[in-house]
Design a protein around this motif. Sequence first.
Motif, PDB file in Angstrom:
ATOM      1  N   LEU A   1       0.828  -1.207   0.000  1.00 43.41           N
ATOM      2  CA  LEU A   1       0.000   0.000   0.000  1.00 43.41           C
ATOM      3  C   LEU A   1       0.856   1.248   0.000  1.00 43.41           C
ATOM      4  CD1 LEU A   1      -2.763   1.389   0.188  1.00 43.41           C
ATOM      5  CD2 LEU A   1      -2.625   1.124   2.682  1.00 43.41           C
ATOM      6  N   ALA A   2       1.875   1.272   0.833  1.00 44.08           N
ATOM      7  CA  ALA A   2       2.752   2.449   0.903  1.00 44.08           C
ATOM      8  C   ALA A   2       3.517   2.645  -0.402  1.00 44.08           C
ATOM      9  CB  ALA A   2       3.732   2.290   2.062  1.00 44.08           C
ATOM     10  N   LYS A   3       3.887   1.567  -1.043  1.00 41.73           N
ATOM     11  CA  LYS A   3       4.611   1.673  -2.318  1.00 41.73           C
ATOM     12  C   LYS A   3       3.704   2.264  -3.402  1.00 41.73           C
ATOM     13  CE  LYS A   3       7.242  -1.040  -5.658  1.00 41.73           C
ATOM     14  NZ  LYS A   3       7.723  -2.384  -6.037  1.00 41.73           N
ATOM     15  N   ASP A   4       2.450   1.757  -3.458  1.00 44.02           N
ATOM     16  CA  ASP A   4       1.511   2.286  -4.462  1.00 44.02           C
ATOM     17  C   ASP A   4       1.239   3.762  -4.212  1.00 44.02           C
ATOM     18  OD1 ASP A   4       1.418  -0.225  -5.561  1.00 44.02           O
ATOM     19  OD2 ASP A   4      -0.462  -0.805  -4.568  1.00 44.02           O
ATOM     20  N   GLU A   5       1.039   4.164  -2.964  1.00 46.92           N
ATOM     21  CA  GLU A   5       0.796   5.566  -2.630  1.00 46.92           C
ATOM     22  C   GLU A   5       1.968   6.434  -3.057  1.00 46.92           C
ATOM     23  OE1 GLU A   5      -1.701   7.430  -1.002  1.00 46.92           O
ATOM     24  OE2 GLU A   5      -2.965   5.740  -1.550  1.00 46.92           O
ATOM     25  N   MET A   6       3.173   5.967  -2.823  1.00 48.76           N
ATOM     26  CA  MET A   6       4.355   6.757  -3.177  1.00 48.76           C
ATOM     27  C   MET A   6       4.454   6.924  -4.691  1.00 48.76           C
ATOM     28  SD  MET A   6       8.383   5.900  -2.528  1.00 48.76           S
ATOM     29  CE  MET A   6       8.272   4.530  -3.697  1.00 48.76           C
TER      30      MET A   6
ATOM     31  N   LYS B   1       4.894  10.708   1.742  1.00 52.37           N
ATOM     32  CA  LYS B   1       4.580   9.375   1.230  1.00 52.37           C
ATOM     33  C   LYS B   1       5.848   8.508   1.091  1.00 52.37           C
ATOM     34  CE  LYS B   1       0.189   9.914   0.978  1.00 52.37           C
ATOM     35  NZ  LYS B   1      -0.706   9.111   1.846  1.00 52.37           N
ATOM     36  N   GLU B   2       6.939   9.146   0.686  1.00 51.63           N
ATOM     37  CA  GLU B   2       8.196   8.395   0.576  1.00 51.63           C
ATOM     38  C   GLU B   2       8.685   7.940   1.963  1.00 51.63           C
ATOM     39  OE1 GLU B   2      10.788  11.016  -1.502  1.00 51.63           O
ATOM     40  OE2 GLU B   2      10.157  10.302  -3.478  1.00 51.63           O
ATOM     41  N   ALA B   3       8.513   8.794   2.963  1.00 49.70           N
ATOM     42  CA  ALA B   3       8.893   8.408   4.331  1.00 49.70           C
ATOM     43  C   ALA B   3       8.016   7.272   4.831  1.00 49.70           C
ATOM     44  CB  ALA B   3       8.793   9.614   5.257  1.00 49.70           C
ATOM     45  N   ALA B   4       6.716   7.316   4.518  1.00 50.87           N
ATOM     46  CA  ALA B   4       5.814   6.240   4.934  1.00 50.87           C
ATOM     47  C   ALA B   4       6.193   4.931   4.254  1.00 50.87           C
ATOM     48  CB  ALA B   4       4.373   6.626   4.611  1.00 50.87           C
ATOM     49  N   PHE B   5       6.610   5.036   2.979  1.00 47.21           N
ATOM     50  CA  PHE B   5       7.025   3.820   2.271  1.00 47.21           C
ATOM     51  C   PHE B   5       8.273   3.212   2.907  1.00 47.21           C
ATOM     52  CE2 PHE B   5       9.995   2.132  -0.914  1.00 47.21           C
ATOM     53  CZ  PHE B   5       9.307   0.982  -1.260  1.00 47.21           C
TER      54      PHE B   5
ATOM     55  N   ARG C   1       1.995   6.821  -6.881  1.00 43.14           N
ATOM     56  CA  ARG C   1       0.920   7.703  -7.341  1.00 43.14           C
ATOM     57  C   ARG C   1       1.254   9.158  -7.054  1.00 43.14           C
ATOM     58  NH1 ARG C   1      -2.798   4.839  -5.793  1.00 43.14           N
ATOM     59  NH2 ARG C   1      -3.090   5.599  -3.643  1.00 43.14           N
ATOM     60  N   TYR C   2       1.805   9.465  -5.895  1.00 46.67           N
ATOM     61  CA  TYR C   2       2.159  10.837  -5.542  1.00 46.67           C
ATOM     62  C   TYR C   2       3.321  11.341  -6.398  1.00 46.67           C
ATOM     63  CZ  TYR C   2      -0.913  12.080  -1.703  1.00 46.67           C
ATOM     64  OH  TYR C   2      -2.016  12.445  -0.958  1.00 46.67           O
ATOM     65  N   ARG C   3       4.187  10.474  -6.841  1.00 49.31           N
ATOM     66  CA  ARG C   3       5.258  10.896  -7.746  1.00 49.31           C
ATOM     67  C   ARG C   3       4.681  11.357  -9.076  1.00 49.31           C
ATOM     68  NH1 ARG C   3       9.984   6.306  -6.742  1.00 49.31           N
ATOM     69  NH2 ARG C   3      10.813   7.243  -4.792  1.00 49.31           N
ATOM     70  N   GLU C   4       3.669  10.627  -9.585  1.00 46.02           N
ATOM     71  CA  GLU C   4       3.033  11.034 -10.841  1.00 46.02           C
ATOM     72  C   GLU C   4       2.301  12.365 -10.681  1.00 46.02           C
ATOM     73  OE1 GLU C   4       0.508   7.845 -11.968  1.00 46.02           O
ATOM     74  OE2 GLU C   4       2.147   6.456 -12.442  1.00 46.02           O
ATOM     75  N   LEU C   5       1.597  12.495  -9.528  1.00 44.68           N
ATOM     76  CA  LEU C   5       0.896  13.751  -9.283  1.00 44.68           C
ATOM     77  C   LEU C   5       1.867  14.917  -9.116  1.00 44.68           C
ATOM     78  CD1 LEU C   5      -1.874  12.496  -6.793  1.00 44.68           C
ATOM     79  CD2 LEU C   5      -2.148  13.105  -9.224  1.00 44.68           C
ATOM     80  N   ARG C   6       3.023  14.635  -8.517  1.00 42.24           N
ATOM     81  CA  ARG C   6       4.013  15.704  -8.338  1.00 42.24           C
ATOM     82  C   ARG C   6       4.582  16.136  -9.673  1.00 42.24           C
ATOM     83  NH1 ARG C   6       5.449  20.283  -6.598  1.00 42.24           N
ATOM     84  NH2 ARG C   6       7.704  20.653  -6.585  1.00 42.24           N
ATOM     85  N   ASP C   7       4.780  15.174 -10.584  1.00 38.03           N
ATOM     86  CA  ASP C   7       5.282  15.520 -11.917  1.00 38.03           C
ATOM     87  C   ASP C   7       4.291  16.405 -12.671  1.00 38.03           C
ATOM     88  OD1 ASP C   7       7.539  14.066 -11.416  1.00 38.03           O
ATOM     89  OD2 ASP C   7       6.838  12.241 -12.419  1.00 38.03           O
ATOM     90  N   LYS C   8       2.988  16.237 -12.410  1.00 42.40           N
ATOM     91  CA  LYS C   8       1.959  17.046 -13.077  1.00 42.40           C
ATOM     92  C   LYS C   8       1.653  18.328 -12.318  1.00 42.40           C
ATOM     93  CE  LYS C   8      -0.221  12.974 -15.123  1.00 42.40           C
ATOM     94  NZ  LYS C   8      -1.456  12.156 -15.216  1.00 42.40           N
ATOM     95  N   GLY C   9       2.271  18.463 -11.130  1.00 44.50           N
ATOM     96  CA  GLY C   9       2.089  19.674 -10.339  1.00 44.50           C
ATOM     97  C   GLY C   9       0.823  19.703  -9.525  1.00 44.50           C
ATOM     98  N   PHE C  10       0.188  18.562  -9.303  1.00 40.55           N
ATOM     99  CA  PHE C  10      -1.056  18.525  -8.546  1.00 40.55           C
ATOM    100  C   PHE C  10      -0.840  18.449  -7.026  1.00 40.55           C
ATOM    101  CE2 PHE C  10      -3.088  16.466 -12.475  1.00 40.55           C
ATOM    102  CZ  PHE C  10      -3.350  17.692 -13.027  1.00 40.55           C
ATOM    103  N   VAL C  11       0.360  18.008  -6.581  1.00 41.53           N
ATOM    104  CA  VAL C  11       0.651  17.930  -5.138  1.00 41.53           C
ATOM    105  C   VAL C  11       1.984  18.609  -4.869  1.00 41.53           C
ATOM    106  CG1 VAL C  11      -0.661  15.789  -4.771  1.00 41.53           C
ATOM    107  CG2 VAL C  11       1.763  15.681  -5.358  1.00 41.53           C
ATOM    108  N   SER C  12       2.164  18.980  -3.634  1.00 38.71           N
ATOM    109  CA  SER C  12       3.410  19.654  -3.252  1.00 38.71           C
ATOM    110  C   SER C  12       4.531  18.632  -3.010  1.00 38.71           C
ATOM    111  CB  SER C  12       3.191  20.494  -1.997  1.00 38.71           C
ATOM    112  OG  SER C  12       2.872  19.635  -0.894  1.00 38.71           O
ATOM    113  N   GLN C  13       5.749  19.168  -2.966  1.00 36.13           N
ATOM    114  CA  GLN C  13       6.906  18.307  -2.698  1.00 36.13           C
ATOM    115  C   GLN C  13       6.855  17.731  -1.283  1.00 36.13           C
ATOM    116  OE1 GLN C  13       9.291  17.330  -4.881  1.00 36.13           O
ATOM    117  NE2 GLN C  13      10.046  15.964  -3.245  1.00 36.13           N
TER     118      GLN C  13
END
Length: 349
Positions: free
Chosen positions: A105-110, A130-134, A112-124
């Motif tokens: 679950l943590a890997k999938d979340e990380m 999410k990376e820390a949780a993974f 997904r957030y990387r893709e959203l970060r590349d599109k600028g939808f989420v902050s760094q």
Amino acid sequence: MKIVYFFMLPLILLSACGQETPAPPAAVRPVSMFVIGDTAAAQTHLYSGEVRARHETVLSFRTGGKIMARQVEVGERVAAGRVLARLDPTDNRLQEEASRAQYRLAKDEMERYRELRDKGFVSQSALDAKEAAFKAAAAQAGMAVNQLAYTELRTDHTGVITAILAEVGQVVSAGQPVFHLAQTGEREVVIAIPESRLDAVKVGAPAVIEIGAAGDGSHTLNGDVREIAPVADAASRTYAARVAFKSTDASVALGMTARVWLEEAGRAQHARAYRVPLTAIFQQGEQAAVWVIEADNTISLRPVRIGAYRDEGALIVEGVEAGQRIVSAGVHKLTAGERIQPGAGGNPQ
């Protein structure tokens, strides 16, 4: 003629009474004799001990649980890496599965957030969380895998199982002793040194070891004192010492009884002394003496100076010479100048 004999008889009897009857010879007292021999200040003492392994390991599980299987017996030789016992892995397996699910679950979340970060939808900062949780989930999954592996107790060394301290069905905690393992390799003899001799035994002192049950007849080996316990045993008040030796003889097995001769430095600061039985010492107040047997088997009292008193005898450092004969027993029943009949009393070993 009869009248002449009648008057002469009283004269003969009177003359016979005037002669002295010879005294019977004086009784000669038999005594035990000891011949003084040269004795170095360094003494050799005998100790009884037991052959033990140089390294003895207590084996235990790194996690708690119920023992489901035991796969070795006492006296069995085991190789490094062999499984000795197993715990019930049910709870640990469930924990491992839960940790794996959290990891996925943590890997999938990380990702997904990387893709959203590349599109600028989420902050760094959201991606960093999410990376820390993974990483935490990965570490937790790794710990769960280790805990599941800890339900198998394996040995790290080749050796012999010398004791079993837990049985199948018993619930044990982490670190609770389950087996004793004597590692293959060096052997030692464990002996007990009394308080009275502790200061005379030093680490590195040479030793001669006799193992009577090894092979045919006695088996003699050379060794040395490797260590001496700094604290006495509470029950026996003796100090445990380990005498190391090297032997490739397979017949020298663990647990065999051994006799160890140790050369101990004398406590008296004299290069040469004479060891005599304690029963040979005649004490006159504070002055010690011995009865010396002269060439004509008469005795004379000789003052001596004692360097040390030991269990096996007294060390005389002044007053006698090697080769002299002394009385070794019954010294308080003798008188100076008395003629004795010396017998073998035996030298102390």
